[in-house]
Design a protein around this motif. Structure first.
Motif, short mmCIF file in Angstrom:
data_model
loop_
_atom_site.label_atom_id
_atom_site.label_comp_id
_atom_site.label_asym_id
_atom_site.label_seq_id
_atom_site.Cartn_x
_atom_site.Cartn_y
_atom_site.Cartn_z
N ALA A 117 44.37 155.63 -22.78
CA ALA A 117 43.04 156.20 -23.02
C ALA A 117 42.72 156.28 -24.49
N VAL A 118 43.74 156.41 -25.34
CA VAL A 118 43.46 156.68 -26.74
C VAL A 118 42.63 155.60 -27.43
N PRO A 119 42.99 154.30 -27.31
CA PRO A 119 42.18 153.30 -28.01
C PRO A 119 40.76 153.25 -27.45
N VAL A 120 40.62 153.48 -26.13
CA VAL A 120 39.31 153.40 -25.52
C VAL A 120 38.38 154.47 -26.08
N THR A 121 38.95 155.65 -26.35
CA THR A 121 38.10 156.72 -26.86
C THR A 121 37.88 156.60 -28.36
N GLY A 122 38.36 155.56 -28.97
CA GLY A 122 37.93 155.29 -30.32
C GLY A 122 38.94 155.48 -31.42
N ALA B 44 54.45 150.65 -21.85
CA ALA B 44 53.10 151.16 -22.06
C ALA B 44 52.54 150.70 -23.39
N THR B 45 53.40 150.70 -24.43
CA THR B 45 52.95 150.22 -25.73
C THR B 45 52.44 148.80 -25.62
N TYR B 46 53.16 147.99 -24.85
CA TYR B 46 52.71 146.62 -24.67
C TYR B 46 51.41 146.56 -23.88
N VAL B 47 51.37 147.31 -22.77
CA VAL B 47 50.22 147.21 -21.87
C VAL B 47 48.93 147.62 -22.57
N VAL B 48 49.02 148.66 -23.41
CA VAL B 48 47.83 149.10 -24.14
C VAL B 48 47.29 147.94 -24.98
N PHE B 49 48.19 147.29 -25.68
CA PHE B 49 47.77 146.16 -26.51
C PHE B 49 47.22 145.04 -25.64
N ALA C 222 60.52 156.39 -29.88
CA ALA C 222 59.71 156.49 -31.09
C ALA C 222 60.55 156.21 -32.33
N LEU C 223 61.78 156.73 -32.35
CA LEU C 223 62.63 156.50 -33.53
C LEU C 223 62.98 155.03 -33.67
N THR C 224 63.22 154.37 -32.52
CA THR C 224 63.52 152.94 -32.58
C THR C 224 62.36 152.19 -33.22
N LEU C 225 61.14 152.52 -32.78
CA LEU C 225 59.98 151.85 -33.35
C LEU C 225 59.85 152.18 -34.83
N LEU C 226 60.14 153.44 -35.19
CA LEU C 226 60.04 153.85 -36.60
C LEU C 226 61.03 153.08 -37.46
N LEU C 247 50.09 156.66 -32.33
CA LEU C 247 51.14 156.41 -31.34
C LEU C 247 52.35 157.29 -31.62
N TRP C 248 52.74 157.39 -32.90
CA TRP C 248 53.88 158.22 -33.25
C TRP C 248 53.64 159.67 -32.87
N GLN C 249 52.47 160.16 -33.26
CA GLN C 249 52.19 161.58 -32.98
C GLN C 249 52.26 161.85 -31.49
N ASN C 250 51.69 160.93 -30.70
CA ASN C 250 51.73 161.13 -29.25
C ASN C 250 53.15 161.12 -28.72
N ILE C 251 53.91 160.08 -29.06
CA ILE C 251 55.26 160.00 -28.49
C ILE C 251 56.12 161.12 -29.04
#
Lengths: 123, 206, 571
Positions: A117-122, B44-49, C222-226, C247-251
């Motif tokens: 949802a996040v990218p969709v909401t801007g 999910a990270t992939y699917v969003v993209f 998240a740490l792996t991505l960081l 993305l970081w803040q969310n995860i």
């Protein structure tokens, strides 16, 4: 509380689980009333292969739209459920183990949908 | 004192096979629970993209083709089947059957990793790379490689584990009653298979 | 490391426990009791380290200018490492230490389900701690314990990478530990002990472990991505290169909000034990306390974005505000039940009880300021100010740390066989408690007046307030040494404790202090209700136990006649 003995919960659980795996050992599988001359694992393997072929056909022959995407997702879920139920023996095992998959999956999906949802909401 | 020491070793070390199986299975399922979470995040990270950049995904699919990865899917499914057939042989009391089938599992797993390497080479030659190089392809790349490579690492661990199971089986450590080690490896291996089922659909097909 | 000298037990029938030496605690061991002490000693070491950093922070903040630290970045490192060490190397391992020691004993088990895995999980912590501290010295871990990108990806030095690797190890360690706990709790209970006959500390650990298993992998992801962003040149968190900075803040918060319950749920369990034992009354609302832990565990996963009110789209604020309000309800149920537990009880103001009551009062303040922060309009006003600092210290110090102090006074006799000095304990409490309040309560004010957190330089009008806070903080820091002195002194010269100095009914007291390496001689018989104080059956149960272990509790702690069957609280 008077029947407190030296056994632990695990021993009781192990006792319960002991007599459940009989179907695995059979060389025959009954599927929709037909008897197939193969162990149940092989039958499941056949189903997995067929579903994969089905997925490939849809993916290659039709453009991606709501319907085909939905079919692909459903097919993959069926495959996953087959593996979990038969190969990972969840069919015969303690239903508690299913929670170990379902609860984190639910939580993960909450996160996933939110991230969707996040990218969709801007942002 | 020595008797106590011995008792301590016993109590801290070993339980009956049935209890051990029950404990190990539950622990493995819990371990898988945390794996579910980590893979869900990566997918999910992939699917969003992917949902927001359909044309890039399409371009990559054009470049990579489906043949190799479809083959790989069948290979991994077969290895899972070999795994469960091995466990079945063990439960029927046939230890040699276990070794044969797990050997097939390890072999198929190795082939899977090798083919994934080939696939990665093809993709990186086509410009899909992990690190940022300034195009949409590398934006795709990082999100694509993270889940698939993480899964690949699990396959490699699984192959090593399978070899360990074979080594153990050859030393006669498993039997129709004592199969906890094989069962737990099976749970892991099938889980890796399930992850691939979803990766295949979400990354390569959709 | 603490040396534990096993006392000579009276009663010839009892096995003479092997005298444990200091070196036994420095070696690989699969005994859950040794591992528990290893956890606790390690955590205490990092507590002192993190506390020293806190003192440096307060020293720096004595004046509005940068004077103690070289520059702002050095100050950034300071509070980043202070936060991370206190959370990941003090609170969580300390709780894990108590749980390791107590859960198998409370369940009447010989050990955890996987002793080897248990030891392995512990031995991941020292290298992780060393890596974290190295990160502090090699350079600029300056993004705070939350490590938001781009600060943590584009600006921090190599220390940040070490920080991330260290957290990775700690995450693996706590997942392994949690799996072990869940399996132990489900499978190792003696037959006949149902889930609702378990002590509440075990319930709390069950809920905690479930959260750890399901939340920590988010952090790992998240740490792996960081790390990939920092090392491999990916751009997961860099919008300029196609990433997503939120993305970081969310995860991260998807892990870290449940993680605050990882830090405080075991404290809830400790408090449930302490209040019941020291007020000689059954726990009020046992099932409510047990199940509210599970409710917290689940609802805890739905509130994460209240940490991101200022970075989220406005539409999403209200749903998260609502869930944040909802999660206060199970916590309220607990507080209500605790008050019901001590209501009308025979309260013994031992040091452990004082700290439990201190927890109760301070945690409620922290909870209320939490609800205030959960409401969007207020949060926007105090976001990133000292109000937040105050809130989190009220729940983590006023909550978890006071509970840990209480637990130390309560279980030290079981672990070492010696009582802690009660007089010193009370001095410790009466310095710590006001000093804590005077340190952190004025921070509410500073925050509402607009003083931002994480700054070394601040507007001069805040100086008076900050000097006041700093002085109180120094007193708080020094008061810790009373506890440390008490522990070391009592270890050698403390009064012999006996098996059950508090006349408690849970199973960890149904064996000698310290327990033999098989935990129990024969199979322990649990009392049907672990909190059934004040009944004749309970009185007789403890008496028979005392007969078995020969020794009676030290008379000046709990005179026997005071807790006799007729005088105990029965409401």
């Amino acid at each position: 509380m008077t029947d407190m003995s030296t056994t632990t919960q695990a021993e009781e659980l192990a006792q319960e689980a002991h007599d459940s795996h009989s179907a695995d050992h059979s060389d025959k599988t009954v599927l929709f009333g037909t008897t197939i001359n193969a162990p149940v694992y092989t039958v499941v393997f056949g189903a997995l292969g067929a579903l994969t072929l089905f997925e490939l056909l849809i993916a290659e022959l039709f453009p991606r739209n709501f319907l085909t995407t939905g079919l692909l997702v459903i097919a993959s879920i069926i495959k996953a459920v087959l593996v979990v139920l038969f190969y990972m023996h969840l069919k015969d095992d303690n239903p508690l183990y299913a929670l170990a998959l379902v609860v984190p999956l639910g939580i993960g999906l909450i996160a996933a949908f939110f991230l969707l949802a996040v990218p969709v909401t801007g942002y | 004192m020595a008797a106590i020491e011995h008792q301590v070793e016993h109590e801290h070390g070993h339980a009956s096979p049935a209890v051990r199986l029950e404990n190990l299975k539950f622990a493995t399922w819990l371990y898988l629970a945390s794996e579910v979470v980590i893979f869900t995040v990566l997918i999910a990270t992939y699917v969003v993209f992917s949902l927001n950049n359909r044309e890039v995904v399409h371009e990559v699919h054009e470049k990579s083709g489906i043949v190799l990865v479809a083959l790989n899917t069948f290979i991994l499914l077969s290895s899972s089947w070999a795994m469960v057939m091995g466990l079945r042989q063990l439960k029927l009391g046939n230890r040699q059957g276990l070794i044969t089938w797990i050997g097939r599992t390890a072999l198929l797993g190795t082939v899977f990793v090798a083919l994934q390497y080939v696939e990665y080479r093809t993709l990186s030659d086509a410009g899909v790379v992990l690190f940022y190089t300034g195009g949409e392809l590398s934006e795709f790349g990082m999100r694509f490689y993270a889940p698939t490579a993480f899964h690949g690492a699990h396959v490699i661990v699984g192959v090593l584990w399978a070899l360990f199971i074979i080594w153990n089986a050859r030393r006669g450590n498993y039997s129709a009653e004592n199969y906890a080690g094989v069962e737990v490896f099976g749970l892991y291996w099938h889980f890796v298979d399930v992850v691939w089922i979803f990766l295949f659909t979400f990354i390569y097909l959709i | 490391m603490a040396a534990v000298t096993a006392p000579t037990l009276p009663g010839a029938a009892i096995e003479q426990p092997k005298r444990l030496r200091v070196s036994d605690y420095l070696r690989w061991s699969v005994d859950h009791k040794i591992i528990g002490v290893q956890y606790m000693a390690t955590a205490l070491f990092f507590f002192i380290f993190g506390g020293a950093l806190a003192m440096l922070i307060r020293w720096e903040l004595l004046t509005p200018a940068i004077d103690l630290m070289a520059d702002g970045q050095a100050y950034n490192s300071l509070f980043s490492i202070h936060g991370t060490v206190m959370i990941f190397l003090w609170i969580i391992p300390m709780m894990a230490g108590f749980a390791n020691y107590l859960v198998p004993l409370m369940l009447g088990a010989k050990d955890m389900a996987f002793p080897w895995l248990n030891a392995f999980a512990f031995w991941l912590i020292p290298p992780a701690g060393i890596m974290m501290i190295l990160g502090y010295f090699v350079g600029q871990t300056e993004a705070g314990w939350t490590s938001y990108p781009p600060l943590s990806t584009l600006f921090s030095g190599d220390g940040q990478t070490l920080w991330a690797l260290s957290l990775h190890l700690l995450g693996v360690s706590s997942i392994l530990g949690a799996i072990n706990f869940i399996v132990t709790i489900r499978n190792m209970r003696p037959a006949g002990m149902g889930y609702f006959q378990m002590p509440l500390f075990v319930w709390a650990m069950l809920a905690t472990s479930i959260i750890i298993v399901m939340a920590t992998p988010f952090l790992a992801g998240a740490l792996t991505l960081l790390i990939l962003d920092r090392v491999a040149g990916t751009a997961f968190f860099n919008p300029a290169q196609g990433g997503d900075v939120l993305l970081w803040q969310n995860i991260f918060w998807f892990y870290s909000h449940p993680a605050v319950y990882i830090m405080v749920l075991p404290a809830f369990g400790i408090i449930s034990e302490l209040l019941s034992v020291h007020s000689r009354k059954p726990v009020f609302g046992y099932r409510a306390i047990a199940l509210s832990s599970m409710a917290i565990a689940l609802v805890g996963f739905t509130v994460w974005a209240h940490h991101m009110f200022t970075s989220l789209t406005p539409e999403l604020r209200i749903p998260f505000m609502i869930t944040s309000m909802i999660i206060a309800v199970p916590t309220g149920i607990k507080v209500f039940s605790w008050l019901g537990t001590i209501w009308g009880g025979k309260i013994h103001f031992t040091s452990a009880m004082l700290f439990a009551l201190g927890f109760l009062s301070m945690f409620v303040i922290g909870g209320i300021s939490g609800v205030m922060l959960g409401s969007v309009p207020f949060d926007i006003h105090v976001h990133d100010t000292y109000f937040v600092v105050s809130h989190l210290h009220f729940v983590l110090f006023g909550g978890s740390v006071l509970a840990v102090y209480g637990a130390i006074y309560h279980w030290f006799p079981k672990i070492t066989g010696r009582m802690l000095d009660e007089r010193l304990g009370k001095i410790h409490f009466w310095i710590t408690y006001p000093a804590f309040f005077l340190t952190f309560f004025p921070m509410h004010l500073a925050g509402m007046l607009g003083m931002p957190r994480r700054v070394a330089q601040y507007a001069p009008e805040f100086q008076t307030l900050n000097v006041f806070i700093s002085i109180a903080a120094f007193v708080l820091g020094i008061s810790t040494f009373i506890l440390l002195y008490n522990m070391v002194h009592s270890l050698f010269y403390g009064e012999k404790a006996g098996a059950n100095p508090w006349r408690a009914l849970t199973l960890e007291w149904a064996t000698s202090s310290p327990p033999p390496s098989t935990n129990f001689i024969g199979d322990p018989v649990p009392f049907p209700n672990p909190y059934g104080y004040g009944t004749e059956a309970a009185y007789n149960y403890v008496e028979s136990q005392n007969k078995k272990y020969g020794t009676v509790n030290p008379s000046d702690y709990e005179p026997v006649e005071k807790i006799g069957p007729l005088s105990a609280g029965t409401e």
